[in-house]
Design a protein around this motif. Structure first.
Motif, PDB file in Angstrom:
ATOM      1  N   LEU A  10       0.720  -1.164   0.286  1.00 18.52           N
ATOM      2  CA  LEU A  10      -0.018  -0.086   0.049  1.00 18.52           C
ATOM      3  C   LEU A  10       0.866   1.163  -0.131  1.00 18.52           C
ATOM      4  O   LEU A  10       1.831   1.342   0.749  1.00 18.52           O
ATOM      5  N   LEU A  11       0.481   1.987  -0.933  1.00 20.66           N
ATOM      6  CA  LEU A  11       1.222   3.334  -1.145  1.00 20.66           C
ATOM      7  C   LEU A  11       0.308   4.703  -0.725  1.00 20.66           C
ATOM      8  O   LEU A  11      -0.836   4.651  -1.629  1.00 20.66           O
ATOM      9  N   SER A  12       0.379   5.329   0.323  1.00 19.81           N
ATOM     10  CA  SER A  12      -0.730   6.452   0.518  1.00 19.81           C
ATOM     11  C   SER A  12       0.040   7.807   0.353  1.00 19.81           C
ATOM     12  O   SER A  12       0.855   7.958   1.199  1.00 19.81           O
ATOM     13  N   VAL A  13      -0.698   8.633  -0.447  1.00 22.23           N
ATOM     14  CA  VAL A  13      -0.076   9.937  -0.747  1.00 22.23           C
ATOM     15  C   VAL A  13      -1.133  11.177  -0.749  1.00 22.23           C
ATOM     16  O   VAL A  13      -2.419  10.800  -0.789  1.00 22.23           O
ATOM     17  N   PHE A  14      -0.907  12.267  -0.557  1.00 21.49           N
ATOM     18  CA  PHE A  14      -1.780  13.406  -0.752  1.00 21.49           C
ATOM     19  C   PHE A  14      -1.884  13.590  -2.104  1.00 21.49           C
ATOM     20  O   PHE A  14      -0.801  13.663  -2.877  1.00 21.49           O
ATOM     21  N   LYS A  15      -2.960  14.280  -2.709  1.00 17.85           N
ATOM     22  CA  LYS A  15      -3.193  14.631  -3.862  1.00 17.85           C
ATOM     23  C   LYS A  15      -2.071  15.872  -4.123  1.00 17.85           C
ATOM     24  O   LYS A  15      -1.764  16.792  -3.225  1.00 17.85           O
ATOM     25  N   GLY A  16      -1.287  15.664  -5.214  1.00 18.21           N
ATOM     26  CA  GLY A  16      -0.337  16.942  -5.827  1.00 18.21           C
ATOM     27  C   GLY A  16       0.924  16.296  -5.213  1.00 18.21           C
ATOM     28  O   GLY A  16       1.933  16.962  -5.650  1.00 18.21           O
ATOM     29  N   ALA A  17       1.229  15.327  -4.440  1.00 18.27           N
ATOM     30  CA  ALA A  17       2.476  14.848  -4.028  1.00 18.27           C
ATOM     31  C   ALA A  17       3.051  13.750  -5.295  1.00 18.27           C
ATOM     32  O   ALA A  17       2.204  13.097  -5.787  1.00 18.27           O
ATOM     33  N   PRO A  18       4.328  13.688  -5.192  1.00 19.35           N
ATOM     34  CA  PRO A  18       4.854  12.818  -6.078  1.00 19.35           C
ATOM     35  C   PRO A  18       4.745  11.424  -5.806  1.00 19.35           C
ATOM     36  O   PRO A  18       4.627  11.051  -4.607  1.00 19.35           O
ATOM     37  N   VAL A  19       4.532  10.511  -6.878  1.00 16.76           N
ATOM     38  CA  VAL A  19       4.377   9.017  -6.380  1.00 16.76           C
ATOM     39  C   VAL A  19       5.487   8.395  -7.180  1.00 16.76           C
ATOM     40  O   VAL A  19       5.948   8.760  -8.402  1.00 16.76           O
ATOM     41  N   GLU A  20       5.792   7.240  -6.434  1.00 20.19           N
ATOM     42  CA  GLU A  20       6.832   6.332  -7.193  1.00 20.19           C
ATOM     43  C   GLU A  20       6.631   4.827  -6.582  1.00 20.19           C
ATOM     44  O   GLU A  20       6.439   4.775  -5.274  1.00 20.19           O
ATOM     45  N   GLU A  79      -6.504  12.300  -7.385  1.00 23.75           N
ATOM     46  CA  GLU A  79      -7.378  11.439  -6.746  1.00 23.75           C
ATOM     47  C   GLU A  79      -7.737  10.251  -7.466  1.00 23.75           C
ATOM     48  O   GLU A  79      -7.758   9.120  -7.163  1.00 23.75           O
ATOM     49  N   GLU A  80      -7.943  10.420  -8.778  1.00 19.74           N
ATOM     50  CA  GLU A  80      -8.536   9.567  -9.795  1.00 19.74           C
ATOM     51  C   GLU A  80      -7.352   8.508 -10.053  1.00 19.74           C
ATOM     52  O   GLU A  80      -7.624   7.389 -10.817  1.00 19.74           O
ATOM     53  N   GLY A  99       3.717  -8.989 -10.536  1.00 18.78           N
ATOM     54  CA  GLY A  99       4.049  -8.825  -9.107  1.00 18.78           C
ATOM     55  C   GLY A  99       3.052  -8.929  -8.161  1.00 18.78           C
ATOM     56  O   GLY A  99       1.766  -9.378  -8.341  1.00 18.78           O
ATOM     57  N   GLN A 100       3.326  -8.683  -6.940  1.00 13.86           N
ATOM     58  CA  GLN A 100       2.304  -8.690  -5.897  1.00 13.86           C
ATOM     59  C   GLN A 100       1.163  -7.597  -5.851  1.00 13.86           C
ATOM     60  O   GLN A 100      -0.015  -7.730  -5.546  1.00 13.86           O
ATOM     61  N   GLY A 101       1.563  -6.479  -6.552  1.00 12.22           N
ATOM     62  CA  GLY A 101       0.592  -5.533  -6.662  1.00 12.22           C
ATOM     63  C   GLY A 101       0.604  -4.567  -5.706  1.00 12.22           C
ATOM     64  O   GLY A 101       1.000  -4.875  -4.555  1.00 12.22           O
ATOM     65  N   THR A 102       0.364  -3.225  -5.957  1.00 17.19           N
ATOM     66  CA  THR A 102       0.649  -2.224  -4.979  1.00 17.19           C
ATOM     67  C   THR A 102      -0.570  -1.158  -5.077  1.00 17.19           C
ATOM     68  O   THR A 102      -1.328  -0.850  -6.420  1.00 17.19           O
ATOM     69  N   THR A 103      -1.481  -1.013  -3.921  1.00 18.40           N
ATOM     70  CA  THR A 103      -2.570  -0.325  -3.939  1.00 18.40           C
ATOM     71  C   THR A 103      -2.110   1.174  -3.662  1.00 18.40           C
ATOM     72  O   THR A 103      -1.659   1.552  -2.673  1.00 18.40           O
ATOM     73  N   LEU A 104      -2.341   1.999  -4.527  1.00 20.38           N
ATOM     74  CA  LEU A 104      -2.197   3.329  -4.320  1.00 20.38           C
ATOM     75  C   LEU A 104      -3.510   4.294  -3.945  1.00 20.38           C
ATOM     76  O   LEU A 104      -4.340   4.084  -4.549  1.00 20.38           O
ATOM     77  N   GLN A 105      -3.392   4.857  -2.706  1.00 21.30           N
ATOM     78  CA  GLN A 105      -4.315   5.772  -2.412  1.00 21.30           C
ATOM     79  C   GLN A 105      -4.084   7.354  -2.323  1.00 21.30           C
ATOM     80  O   GLN A 105      -2.974   7.353  -1.639  1.00 21.30           O
ATOM     81  N   VAL A 106      -4.645   7.837  -3.015  1.00 27.98           N
ATOM     82  CA  VAL A 106      -4.451   9.357  -3.234  1.00 27.98           C
ATOM     83  C   VAL A 106      -5.629  10.302  -2.485  1.00 27.98           C
ATOM     84  O   VAL A 106      -6.506  10.056  -2.561  1.00 27.98           O
TER      85      VAL A 106
END
Lengths: 108, 110
Positions: A10-20, A79-80, A99-106
């Protein structure tokens, strides 16, 4: 052995933040790598492939053979973008290895 | 157009009951067909693939079997379900290295 590893469940970030989203692979030949995405209540679909070297929905991924990585990046998360992301390797057999998959939550 | 149909979307079955999941493809001929499963906390694992009618290869030993009675039909079966068969099952087809996925079946064995 042929393997794809996505270390983050799980990767949780705020809107507008960079994602990797991280992806590492193990393959003795020349890899063909993909990122697939599954949005809520939708089918798994191709996001991008390393051969194309394209940017889709603001996402890019660069193949780093030295580090055997294919990380997915986006400078400003929306968010989308919240979804499940799978990194996949296509070996010479033609059978995709995921891979096992990563859930991205914005978050807003 | 090329489409893939998979059903049912969700299924709850008791331990020991049989299973039949069906996948059909439209708009293409002689596709390679695949069944994948995602168990809790694990990635999508290839279970079976087929390059033609009646030709099935199993990737991992398991309680499941697959059949391809027609060119565009791929069936996943079990005679007696185990709790460990619970998971998300995806059907896919590929032609010339392009993969298309079905909508998946969420199977819960209780």
């Amino acid at each position: 052995a042929q393997r794809v590893t996505q270390p983050e469940k799980l990767l949780s970030v705020f809107k507008g933040a960079p994602v990797e989203l991280k992806c590492n692979y193990s393959y003795s030949g020349s890899p063909e790598l993909f990122w697939y995405v599954q949005y809520s209540r939708q089918r798994l679909q191709l996001l991008l492939r390393h051969i194309s070297r394209e940017s889709i929905k603001g996402f890019t991924a660069d193949l780093n053979k030295g580090e055997t990585s294919f990380h997915l990046k986006k400078p400003f998360a929306q968010e989308e973008d919240s979804a499940m992301y799978y990194c996949a390797l296509l070996p010479y057999t033609g059978k995709l290895i995921f891979g096992q998959g990563t859930t991205l939550q914005v978050k807003p | 157009s090329q489409t893939i149909h998979q059903w049912p979307a969700t299924l709850v079955q008791p331990v020991g009951s049989p299973l039949s999941l069906e996948c059909t493809v439209e708009g293409t001929s002689n596709p390679n067909l695949y069944w994948y499963r995602q168990a809790a906390g694990r990635g999508l694992q290839l279970l079976f693939y087929s390059v033609g009618i009646g030709q099935i290869s199993s990737e991992v030993p398991q309680n499941l079997s697959a059949s391809r009675p027609q060119d565009r039909q791929f069936i996943l079966s079990s005679k007696k379900l185990l709790l460990s068969d619970s998971g998300f099952y995806l059907c896919a087809w590929s032609v010339s290295y392009g993969y298309t996925f079905g909508s998946g079946t969420r199977l819960t064995v209780v």
